[in-house]
Design an enzyme around this catalytic site. Structure first.
Site, PDB file in Angstrom:
ATOM      1  N   TYR A  93     -15.449  26.376   0.926  1.00  0.00           N
ATOM      2  CA  TYR A  93     -15.376  24.952   0.548  1.00  0.00           C
ATOM      3  C   TYR A  93     -13.993  24.634  -0.006  1.00  0.00           C
ATOM      4  CZ  TYR A  93     -20.380  26.041   0.116  1.00  0.00           C
ATOM      5  OH  TYR A  93     -21.648  26.502   0.316  1.00  0.00           O
ATOM      6  N   GLU A 112       0.837  -1.201   0.000  1.00  0.00           N
ATOM      7  CA  GLU A 112       0.000   0.000   0.000  1.00  0.00           C
ATOM      8  C   GLU A 112       0.871   1.250   0.000  1.00  0.00           C
ATOM      9  OE1 GLU A 112      -4.075  -0.773   2.247  1.00  0.00           O
ATOM     10  OE2 GLU A 112      -2.354  -1.341   3.493  1.00  0.00           O
ATOM     11  N   ILE A 130      -6.427   4.740   8.343  1.00  0.00           N
ATOM     12  CA  ILE A 130      -7.260   5.836   7.832  1.00  0.00           C
ATOM     13  C   ILE A 130      -7.917   6.590   8.992  1.00  0.00           C
ATOM     14  CG2 ILE A 130      -7.536   4.927   5.507  1.00  0.00           C
ATOM     15  CD1 ILE A 130     -10.311   3.851   6.296  1.00  0.00           C
ATOM     16  N   GLU A 131      -7.997   5.969  10.154  1.00  0.00           N
ATOM     17  CA  GLU A 131      -8.478   6.661  11.341  1.00  0.00           C
ATOM     18  C   GLU A 131      -7.571   7.860  11.667  1.00  0.00           C
ATOM     19  OE1 GLU A 131      -8.903   3.295  10.545  1.00  0.00           O
ATOM     20  OE2 GLU A 131      -8.774   2.376  12.453  1.00  0.00           O
ATOM     21  N   LYS A 141     -12.036   3.933   1.698  1.00  0.00           N
ATOM     22  CA  LYS A 141     -10.911   3.220   1.099  1.00  0.00           C
ATOM     23  C   LYS A 141     -11.501   2.086   0.259  1.00  0.00           C
ATOM     24  CE  LYS A 141      -6.559   1.036   2.538  1.00  0.00           C
ATOM     25  NZ  LYS A 141      -5.711   0.729   3.702  1.00  0.00           N
TER      26      LYS A 141
END
Length: 124
Positions: free
Chosen positions: A54, A22, A73-74, A100
């Site tokens: 934005y 990854e 990803i946390e 993901k």
């Protein structure tokens, strides 16, 4: 607060994950943001000074996701939430979702996601 600014599914190519491949190959991630703040003054004044851009929210998410590497990803979601709360005092609460889609799990899935919700700490 019921007013919200939403940015849906910002696509980035990045190198997050626990596995060595990854980090080497990378993959697509999607980040979604939901900021809660009072938009009544912005609605009346039609002035950006009373809202949050934005584009600025998107820039933070993209920069953090593409210039830093996270095993989880946390941790990516946490970093984005922390910077948004730090930079935009108008935002009382932020939700950051990280999708993901190509997570390496032993099943056919549409993807995995995490979502964090962080509130501005009040002093007093």
């Amino acid at each position: 607060m019921s007013d919200r600014i939403l940015v849906h599914r910002i696509a980035v190519f990045a190198y997050h994950g626990l596995l060595e491949e990854e980090a080497r190959i990378g993959q697509r991630f999607y980040l979604s943001l939901e900021g809660r703040l009072d938009l009544s003054q912005a609605g009346r004044s039609d002035a950006m000074a009373h809202s949050v851009s934005y584009a600025d929210l998107t820039e933070i998410a993209v920069r953090i996701a593409t210039t830093r590497r996270f095993a989880l990803i946390e941790a990516l979601a946490e970093a984005v939430a922390a910077e948004i709360l730090d930079r935009f005092p108008r935002i009382d609460e932020i939700r950051v979702r990280v999708d993901k889609p190509a997570a390496p799990v032993p099943a056919v899935i549409d993807g995995v996601s995490v979502e964090v919700r962080r509130l501005r700490e009040t002093r007093g």
